[in-house]
Design a protein around this motif. Sequence first.
Motif, PDB file in Angstrom:
ATOM      1  N   VAL A 175       0.864  -1.183   0.000  1.00 35.12           N
ATOM      2  CA  VAL A 175       0.000   0.000   0.000  1.00 35.12           C
ATOM      3  C   VAL A 175       0.902   1.235   0.000  1.00 35.12           C
ATOM      4  O   VAL A 175       1.856   1.320   0.777  1.00 35.12           O
ATOM      5  N   GLN A 177       1.091   5.729  -0.597  1.00 37.63           N
ATOM      6  CA  GLN A 177       0.468   7.035  -0.753  1.00 37.63           C
ATOM      7  C   GLN A 177       1.364   7.877  -1.651  1.00 37.63           C
ATOM      8  O   GLN A 177       2.558   8.018  -1.376  1.00 37.63           O
ATOM      9  N   ASN A 188      -4.133   7.039  -2.804  1.00 38.89           N
ATOM     10  CA  ASN A 188      -3.859   5.788  -2.107  1.00 38.89           C
ATOM     11  C   ASN A 188      -3.792   4.674  -3.146  1.00 38.89           C
ATOM     12  O   ASN A 188      -4.762   4.449  -3.877  1.00 38.89           O
TER      13      ASN A 188
END
Length: 287
Positions: A175, A177, A188
């Motif tokens: 994940v 950003q 995101n």
Amino acid sequence: MSMASLNFPLHPPPSLTHSSSTSCSIPKGFVPCYNIHALKLKGHLQTSQSRRSLLVVKSAVGEGREASVVDPPPSTPDFPWDAPSKSTLKFNLLSAVSGLNRGLAANEDDLQKADTAAKALEAAGGVVDLSVENIDKLQGRWKLIYSSTFSSRTLGGSRPGPPTGRLLPITLGQVFQRIDVLSKDFDNIVELQLGAPWPLPPLEATATLAHKFELIGSSKIKIKFEKTTVKTLGNFSQLPPLELPRIPDALRPSSNRGSGEFEVTFLDSDTRITRGDKGELRVFVIA
């Protein structure tokens, strides 16, 4: 007999150092007796300057009468141990969250340890200032290494989100950003692996949840959702990106209006800690 002050160097004269007798030659009428005591200064940390002895010289004038001619200095306070450095506290935090699969494998004890380690680093870092001259510190691609929300076993944490498990086999990958301070883009990026019926292989994809952000105050950020784009990978990488239709705000649950706020509580060149408006703790490192 009256008292008199004695003025002489701190070090005793040769007649004292080379004689085992406690008497020495001094002006007539005085019979001194010297007692030299080495007193260590109190303290946990003693530097070479503080490792010294205090000489207390006493003169006996008459019988049973003493006059101190060198007064001892006031006692020094204990030196506190050095506080842990930010690099040490950062290492403690990274150690606390390592092996937790970004929080998916965290239990209550793990959550508490991570929160305690994060608070120690936040306190050492002080107040975060993201004013105009410091906003560039947010710029870049950040990798999520821990989120307290993932312990709920949903990708949305305390907000509605797809569950992870056998009913809907979704494997969460990396994940990220991606923040652009000029365009105010706040994306995101989530890597996912979707299970498929045998004999089909799992479907790998990257979902990009695009937002715009604005700075509120000195360290709080507000984001507003715009769109979700899914790009398939692997055997299906030639498929064009798919933009998912956005649910109208009127149909969204009150807890998921497509916007949110969080506060940046620690930020340096390679580590960022944020705390969300619903209590989420997230830790990022620069990618």
